[in-house]
Design a protein around this motif. Structure first.
Motif, PDB file in Angstrom:
ATOM      1  N   GLN A  97     -16.620 -61.629 -23.290  1.00 30.73           N
ATOM      2  CA  GLN A  97     -15.269 -61.544 -22.721  1.00 30.73           C
ATOM      3  C   GLN A  97     -14.329 -60.740 -23.618  1.00 30.73           C
ATOM      4  N   ASN A  98     -14.577 -60.736 -24.927  1.00 29.38           N
ATOM      5  CA  ASN A  98     -13.737 -59.983 -25.874  1.00 29.38           C
ATOM      6  C   ASN A  98     -14.079 -58.492 -25.888  1.00 29.38           C
ATOM      7  N   SER A  99     -15.271 -58.142 -25.445  1.00 29.62           N
ATOM      8  CA  SER A  99     -15.753 -56.760 -25.511  1.00 29.62           C
ATOM      9  C   SER A  99     -14.757 -55.786 -24.882  1.00 29.62           C
ATOM     10  N   VAL A 132     -16.481 -51.752 -27.314  1.00 26.76           N
ATOM     11  CA  VAL A 132     -17.336 -52.212 -26.222  1.00 26.76           C
ATOM     12  C   VAL A 132     -18.681 -52.612 -26.829  1.00 26.76           C
ATOM     13  N   LEU A 133     -19.067 -53.871 -26.594  1.00 27.55           N
ATOM     14  CA  LEU A 133     -20.261 -54.436 -27.227  1.00 27.55           C
ATOM     15  C   LEU A 133     -21.384 -54.584 -26.210  1.00 27.55           C
ATOM     16  N   GLU A 137     -26.206 -56.405 -29.073  1.00 24.32           N
ATOM     17  CA  GLU A 137     -25.371 -56.442 -30.287  1.00 24.32           C
ATOM     18  C   GLU A 137     -24.750 -57.821 -30.468  1.00 24.32           C
ATOM     19  N   ILE A 138     -24.265 -58.377 -29.377  1.00 22.04           N
ATOM     20  CA  ILE A 138     -23.621 -59.691 -29.433  1.00 22.04           C
ATOM     21  C   ILE A 138     -24.625 -60.756 -29.872  1.00 22.04           C
ATOM     22  N   GLY A 160     -18.706 -59.674 -38.888  1.00 23.99           N
ATOM     23  CA  GLY A 160     -17.811 -59.516 -37.740  1.00 23.99           C
ATOM     24  C   GLY A 160     -17.014 -58.228 -37.749  1.00 23.99           C
ATOM     25  N   ILE A 161     -16.796 -57.666 -38.935  1.00 25.89           N
ATOM     26  CA  ILE A 161     -16.045 -56.413 -39.038  1.00 25.89           C
ATOM     27  C   ILE A 161     -16.719 -55.299 -38.233  1.00 25.89           C
ATOM     28  N   SER A 162     -18.033 -55.406 -38.021  1.00 21.59           N
ATOM     29  CA  SER A 162     -18.781 -54.368 -37.288  1.00 21.59           C
ATOM     30  C   SER A 162     -18.493 -54.380 -35.787  1.00 21.59           C
ATOM     31  N   LEU A 163     -17.811 -55.422 -35.308  1.00 20.81           N
ATOM     32  CA  LEU A 163     -17.520 -55.552 -33.877  1.00 20.81           C
ATOM     33  C   LEU A 163     -16.228 -54.847 -33.465  1.00 20.81           C
TER      34      LEU A 163
END
Length: 195
Positions: A97-99, A132-133, A137-138, A160-163
């Motif tokens: 949902q955060n993507s 956009v993930l 990846e997730i 998490g910084i990679s997201l």
């Protein structure tokens, strides 16, 4: 110097407090963190931080008690609170949902000393734009970082910084759950030397 107490059991908040190189105690408050008709994340975060500090201050009235709480919310909807996922399935769902979206964080800080009638409570803000993930990846991220006790389902101080596509705010520690610049400012006002 008065006793400093961090009203939290959070490992991340302890690590942030350790940066100050001051002696302090950790005492975990037992409060109900469920929303109570708050219409904005700021109001919920402020109430919870105040309650955490207040509960511990009742037991240690001569100490300086530090309470903090964070509420996450998505894209201009400050009453749609994102809680801690607590399970792998919910973390994956939350990150889906955060993507591609911006997630906002309202982080409240409350510093109290009952005997000296001191009470400073404030809210700081931070925002994160997720790239956009992909589903893979997730899943890989959740498996590696296990962000099950983190609002928004990520650890910015870790993988998490990679997201993210971008981050915006005055103080990155606000995103980590304890606004250290503001905390240092308040402690200096209380004649605690930092550094």
């Amino acid at each position: 110097m008065k006793t400093l107490i961090l009203a939290s059991s959070s490992v991340t908040r302890k690590e942030l407090m350790n940066r100050l190189q001051l002696p302090y105690l950790c005492v975990s408050p037992d409060i109900d963190e469920a929303p109570k008709q708050e219409q904005h994340a700021d109001d919920l975060a402020r109430r919870l931080a105040y309650q955490k500090a207040s509960e511990i201050a009742q037991h240690y009235p001569n100490a300086i008690v530090i309470g903090s709480d964070q509420v996450a919310w998505r894209e201009e909807n400050p009453c749609d609170f994102l809680g801690k996922p607590l399970s792998i399935e919910k973390a994956i769902q939350q990150l889906q949902q955060n993507s591609g979206k911006t997630v906002y964080f309202s982080t409240a800080l409350s510093v109290q000393c009952l005997n000296d009638q001191i009470e400073h409570t404030l809210v700081e803000h931070y925002q994160v734009k997720f790239r956009v993930l992909t589903h893979d990846e997730i899943v890989r991220y959740v498996e590696k970082d296990q962000p099950l006790h983190c609002a928004g389902s990520f650890k910015c101080e870790s993988l998490g910084i990679s997201l993210f596509e971008s981050m915006q705010g005055q103080d990155q520690t606000t995103l980590m759950g304890l606004p250290m610049i503001q905390l240092c400012h308040i402690l200096r006002q209380l004649n605690i030397q930092i550094p």
